[in-house]
Motif scaffolding. Sequence first.
Motif, PDB file in Angstrom:
ATOM      1  N   ILE A  43     -24.013  29.773  -3.403  1.00  0.00           N
ATOM      2  CA  ILE A  43     -23.854  28.444  -2.825  1.00  0.00           C
ATOM      3  C   ILE A  43     -23.663  27.489  -3.998  1.00  0.00           C
ATOM      4  O   ILE A  43     -24.467  27.482  -4.939  1.00  0.00           O
ATOM      5  N   HIS A  46     -24.523  21.627  -1.713  1.00  0.00           N
ATOM      6  CA  HIS A  46     -24.903  21.261  -0.349  1.00  0.00           C
ATOM      7  C   HIS A  46     -25.053  19.749  -0.314  1.00  0.00           C
ATOM      8  O   HIS A  46     -25.922  19.196  -0.979  1.00  0.00           O
ATOM      9  N   ALA A  48     -26.182  17.141   1.950  1.00  0.00           N
ATOM     10  CA  ALA A  48     -26.916  16.977   3.207  1.00  0.00           C
ATOM     11  C   ALA A  48     -26.470  15.739   3.966  1.00  0.00           C
ATOM     12  O   ALA A  48     -26.436  15.744   5.201  1.00  0.00           O
ATOM     13  N   ARG A  51     -23.102  16.516   5.356  1.00  0.00           N
ATOM     14  CA  ARG A  51     -23.201  17.770   6.110  1.00  0.00           C
ATOM     15  C   ARG A  51     -22.074  18.739   5.736  1.00  0.00           C
ATOM     16  O   ARG A  51     -21.383  19.298   6.581  1.00  0.00           O
ATOM     17  N   LEU A  53     -21.074  22.100   3.016  1.00  0.00           N
ATOM     18  CA  LEU A  53     -21.610  23.188   2.217  1.00  0.00           C
ATOM     19  C   LEU A  53     -20.451  23.864   1.496  1.00  0.00           C
ATOM     20  O   LEU A  53     -19.547  24.405   2.144  1.00  0.00           O
ATOM     21  N   THR A 138     -15.350  24.915   1.478  1.00  0.00           N
ATOM     22  CA  THR A 138     -16.292  23.885   1.899  1.00  0.00           C
ATOM     23  C   THR A 138     -16.295  23.824   3.416  1.00  0.00           C
ATOM     24  O   THR A 138     -15.285  23.505   4.040  1.00  0.00           O
TER      25      THR A 138
END
Length: 147
Positions: A43, A46, A48, A51, A53, A138
């Motif tokens: 990963i 991120h 948040a 939203r 990733l 993404t």
Amino acid sequence: MLAADVATPDREPPVISADDLCRSVRERPTGGDSWRMPGLNRILRHDADARLLEIQAGVRWSSLSHIEGAAHFRGTVGQAVAENVAGPDGRPLVSHLRSLTLATADGQLRRASRERSSELFRLAVGGHGAFGPFYSLTLDLDSLAHA
């Protein structure tokens, strides 16, 4: 480190970075499938608030079980994008993808989205790796959650 990630005389060292992937494409123009390359399974970012990733192409969907909608998929995220498989809601996976980064035939890393390098984005998603192996993808987490 996994045993599969160890270089042996008959096996190349694992691809673990964007530079490794670009070097691999330059040295072997056929490139390869990044979702089968050991090491591209992390990963990266991120966000948040947005939203989003960003993950490397070799990340397995099973390792993203905490994400709504991820259980629907099998294999790696890169493979699913290369095939543009149907998402949990039946729409193509591209509808849940915000951007991608791939190594082109000239060994350069290129980022593409609907807004930036949109033609490359449209060709690469569902292109089965013909335009170069993916480095990262993404995902739009809200879109997947609503699916």
